[in-house]
Design an enzyme around this catalytic site. Structure first.
Site, PDB file in Angstrom:
ATOM      1  N   GLU A  55      28.533  -1.373 -10.218  1.00 54.47           N
ATOM      2  CA  GLU A  55      29.154  -2.343 -11.246  1.00 54.47           C
ATOM      3  C   GLU A  55      30.011  -0.449 -11.026  1.00 54.47           C
ATOM      4  OE1 GLU A  55      30.331  -3.523 -13.440  1.00 54.47           O
ATOM      5  OE2 GLU A  55      29.425  -4.023 -15.212  1.00 54.47           O
ATOM      6  N   ASP A  56      31.373  -1.236 -11.580  1.00 51.62           N
ATOM      7  CA  ASP A  56      32.431  -0.421 -12.345  1.00 51.62           C
ATOM      8  C   ASP A  56      32.341   0.517 -12.736  1.00 51.62           C
ATOM      9  OD1 ASP A  56      32.949  -2.438 -13.709  1.00 51.62           O
ATOM     10  OD2 ASP A  56      34.615  -2.927 -13.423  1.00 51.62           O
ATOM     11  N   ASP A  73      30.003  -0.482 -19.904  1.00 51.12           N
ATOM     12  CA  ASP A  73      31.233  -0.346 -21.524  1.00 51.12           C
ATOM     13  C   ASP A  73      29.649  -0.835 -22.752  1.00 51.12           C
ATOM     14  OD1 ASP A  73      32.702  -0.351 -23.337  1.00 51.12           O
ATOM     15  OD2 ASP A  73      34.396  -1.923 -23.325  1.00 51.12           O
ATOM     16  N   ARG A 120      44.612  -2.052  -9.614  1.00 58.00           N
ATOM     17  CA  ARG A 120      43.065  -1.434  -9.045  1.00 58.00           C
ATOM     18  C   ARG A 120      43.432  -0.868  -7.823  1.00 58.00           C
ATOM     19  NH1 ARG A 120      38.822  -5.940 -11.157  1.00 58.00           N
ATOM     20  NH2 ARG A 120      40.101  -7.826 -11.887  1.00 58.00           N
ATOM     21  N   ASP A 128      40.181  -2.469 -14.047  1.00 52.78           N
ATOM     22  CA  ASP A 128      41.962  -3.724 -13.978  1.00 52.78           C
ATOM     23  C   ASP A 128      42.419  -3.859 -15.423  1.00 52.78           C
ATOM     24  OD1 ASP A 128      40.567  -5.558 -13.784  1.00 52.78           O
ATOM     25  OD2 ASP A 128      41.376  -7.023 -15.246  1.00 52.78           O
ATOM     26  N   GLY A 174      35.784  -5.852 -10.499  1.00 58.47           N
ATOM     27  CA  GLY A 174      36.071  -4.006 -10.169  1.00 58.47           C
ATOM     28  C   GLY A 174      35.321  -3.329  -9.728  1.00 58.47           C
TER      29      GLY A 174
HETATM   30  P1  IMP Z   1      30.078  -4.573 -20.694  1.00 57.29           P
HETATM   31  O1  IMP Z   1      29.974  -5.438 -20.633  1.00 57.29           O
HETATM   32  O2  IMP Z   1      30.438  -4.405 -22.130  1.00 57.29           O
HETATM   33  O3  IMP Z   1      29.513  -3.272 -20.339  1.00 57.29           O
HETATM   34  O4  IMP Z   1      31.535  -4.359 -19.816  1.00 57.29           O
HETATM   35  C1  IMP Z   1      32.051  -4.477 -18.067  1.00 57.29           C
HETATM   36  C2  IMP Z   1      32.175  -4.929 -17.477  1.00 57.29           C
HETATM   37  O5  IMP Z   1      33.978  -4.974 -18.295  1.00 57.29           O
HETATM   38  C3  IMP Z   1      33.618  -3.645 -16.616  1.00 57.29           C
HETATM   39  O6  IMP Z   1      32.573  -4.917 -15.523  1.00 57.29           O
HETATM   40  C4  IMP Z   1      34.757  -3.918 -15.912  1.00 57.29           C
HETATM   41  O7  IMP Z   1      35.362  -5.164 -15.695  1.00 57.29           O
HETATM   42  C5  IMP Z   1      35.403  -4.343 -18.168  1.00 57.29           C
HETATM   43  N1  IMP Z   1      34.980  -3.186 -18.559  1.00 57.29           N
HETATM   44  C6  IMP Z   1      35.160  -2.242 -19.465  1.00 57.29           C
HETATM   45  N2  IMP Z   1      35.953  -1.580 -20.020  1.00 57.29           N
HETATM   46  C7  IMP Z   1      36.814  -1.187 -18.629  1.00 57.29           C
HETATM   47  C8  IMP Z   1      37.180  -0.027 -18.976  1.00 57.29           C
HETATM   48  O8  IMP Z   1      38.157   1.341 -19.569  1.00 57.29           O
HETATM   49  N3  IMP Z   1      39.131  -0.649 -17.541  1.00 57.29           N
HETATM   50  C9  IMP Z   1      38.562  -1.750 -17.529  1.00 57.29           C
HETATM   51  N4  IMP Z   1      37.684  -2.265 -17.034  1.00 57.29           N
HETATM   52  C10 IMP Z   1      36.362  -2.005 -18.498  1.00 57.29           C
HETATM   53 MG    MG Z   2      37.479  -6.092 -15.762  1.00 55.98          MG
END
Ligand code: IMP
Ligand code: MG
Length: 183
Positions: free
Chosen positions: A110-111, A114, A175, A169, A55
């Protein structure tokens, strides 16, 4: 002049519900972030920019080209999402950086943050490798996560929608879009 707000459906392949951050808004913010990062370090800090694949690849590419210090780039592959939009809660490291983290000023890119699961799992693993410093630079932050440590740099607070484009994505699609949209 293009604002980046127009969506070319030949590129997206389908309609998105809306554009959340235009190409111009993203570029302007990335330039600001690179300036802040440049300000925060000195030439001798041995910066290692670690991108979380996949990402972060576009964000990282735009960011590092505007950081005015010597630095190295490497990548990590962690997986917490399958092809779905919900988190599995588990984080696996599929690729570990070749570059040594020890004594380096590490910036983890990080992209989007969440649930925070990825960050909360990765930070202690990297901290264990003895970096001189460890900071997180995230393009987007949904501000719902309970993080052990907040990122030092955040591009934008993100709405609680599923976002795609500029590296992000949905099932490996979207992407390549130069803007960020909501599905
Ligand atoms: P976390 O571990 O829940 O904080 O999620 C992090 C990863 O989930 C990111 O690096 C993204 O690859 C993916 N992600 C979370 N939210 C989104 C979104 O809205 N769109 C696309 N990818 C997401
Ligand atoms: Mg992803």
């Amino acid at each position: 002049m293009t604002t980046g707000a127009e969506v070319d459906t030949r590129q997206t392949g389908r309609d998105l519900s809306r554009v959340v951050f235009t190409r111009d808004e993203i570029q302007e913010r990335v330039t600001e972030m690179a300036a802040e990062i440049t300000e925060a370090y000195r030439a001798e800090d041995q910066i290692l920019v670690l991108g979380l694949l996949k990402g972060s690849f576009i964000f990282l590419a735009d960011l590092v080209r505007q950081i005015r210090h010597p630095l190295q780039v490497d990548f990590l592959v962690a997986s917490s999402y399958g092809n779905a939009t919900t988190t599995s809660g588990e984080v696996n490291l599929l690729y570990d950086p070749e570059a040594s983290v020890e004594n380096r000023s590490v910036i983890l890119v990080e992209d989007i943050i969440d649930s925070g699961t990825t960050m909360n799992r990765l930070m202690p693993m990297l901290e264990d490798r003895g970096p001189r410093s460890l900071e997180v630079c995230a393009l987007l932050h949904k501000r719902v996560a309970k993080l052990d440590r907040e990122p030092r740099w955040v591009g934008f607070d993100a709405p609680l929608e599923f976002l795609v484009g500029y590296g992000l994505d949905y099932g490996e699609e979207f992407r390549h879009l130069p803007f960020i949209g909501s599905l």
